[in-house]
Scaffold this active site. Structure first.
Site, mmCIF file in Angstrom:
data_model
loop_
_atom_site.group_PDB
_atom_site.id
_atom_site.type_symbol
_atom_site.label_atom_id
_atom_site.label_comp_id
_atom_site.label_asym_id
_atom_site.label_seq_id
_atom_site.Cartn_x
_atom_site.Cartn_y
_atom_site.Cartn_z
ATOM 1 C CE LYS A 163 -1.905 1.859 3.640
ATOM 2 N NZ LYS A 163 -2.736 2.158 4.832
ATOM 3 C CG ASP A 200 -7.447 3.729 2.160
ATOM 4 O OD1 ASP A 200 -8.380 3.247 1.464
ATOM 5 O OD2 ASP A 200 -7.392 4.933 2.456
#
Length: 299
Positions: free
Chosen positions: A169, A187
């Site tokens: 991420k 997320d």
């Protein structure tokens, strides 16, 4: 009649023929009623083609609503974005943006941060929470950048994920916004919304990334991430989505999970949508909202 010792004084009787017939009749009536009630057929799964069309239409609509979508962390170079993204774990981008100016003023380069006193770094980033673990990560990645990459942030996924505190991420945030390399940032907001839209049923971020990424051309991945995250922060909240104020409500298969009354829904809107400051102290020129206040200033 003598009642055997240890038993009740009442002798049970077998149901009479009339009672048995009555029960039988009730059972038959219930069965008849059940048979007469129409059975709801399960909705057939959406075809792959229909799913792709729906997903891409939602993306186009979001692109119109959030034409100004951008990373909500303040940064001036790849190193600052990398550090800020690591620090953003389990806190808001706003709190990170309020904290990093002092950090980067004291330690502007990986070499500076790698050689810092850990206790001083901890004190600077304390407002972001989990400051000891984050200090270890940002000092560790700074040392790795100094020792293995000549003090420069690498522009490859396989190199970034080897750095302390850096996962996929974080790597995609840096690649997409500092190097122009397409990537999907999964997320909590992104994962929640793509499941609400039925783009995937996966909960593992890597699987979400793969399934959602397959619905779009790579060139859309970075901006798609920004738009979805913007929408999740501003309108499609976790506990109470503002369905009645949602611009993509007609396209949403989960419409109605939140507040559908338009006036009540408007009160749930956040950041520029609700007339409040955004998360960046230094937002892009096209941002329609107000800049966030510095740390300690009245909002």
């Amino acid at each position: 009649m003598t009642v055997p010792k240890g038993t009740s004084g009442t002798v049970s009787k077998k149901p009479s023929g009339a009672a048995a017939k009555e029960r039988s009749a009730k059972g038959a009536a219930a069965a008849e009623k059940a048979a007469a009630t129409p059975v709801k057929k399960a909705k057939p799964p959406q075809s792959r083609t229909a799913l792709v069309r729906q997903a891409r239409r939602i993306n186009r609509e979001l692109a119109e609503v959030y034409a100004y979508a951008h990373p909500e962390l303040d940064f001036e170079n790849p190193f600052q974005l990398l550090v800020a993204t690591v620090m953003s774990a389990q806190t808001t981008d706003l709190r990170v943006n309020q904290t990093t100016p002092a950090l980067f003023a004291a330690y502007p380069t990986p070499e500076d941060l790698a050689a810092a006193n850990p206790e001083e770094v901890e004190e600077l980033i304390r407002p972001t929470g989990f400051f000891r673990a984050k200090t270890k990560s940002i000092m560790g990645l700074s040392a790795a950048l100094r020792d293995e990459f000549g003090g420069e942030v690498p522009g490859r996924l396989e190199d970034l994920v080897k750095l302390p505190g850096v996962g996929r991420k974080t790597a995609f945030v840096v690649l997409g916004n500092a190097f122009g390399v397409p990537g999907i940032t999964v997320d909590t907001h992104f994962g929640r919304l793509v499941r609400r839209w039925k783009w995937t049923e996966q909960t593992d971020p890597d699987k979400v990334e793969a399934e959602v990424g397959a619905l779009f051309p790579k060139s859309e991945w970075t901006m798609l991430s920004h738009r979805v995250i913007f929408h999740g922060r501003r309108i499609c909240h976790s506990r109470k989505p503002a369905c009645g104020a949602c611009p993509i409500a007609p396209l949403c298969p989960s419409y109605g999970e939140g507040e559908t009354d338009p006036e009540k829904a408007k009160k749930l809107l956040k950041y520029e949508m609700g007339g409040m400051p955004g998360q960046r102290l230094k937002p892009p020129p096209d941002y329609p909202g107000k800049p966030a206040p510095p740390l300690g200033a009245a909002g």
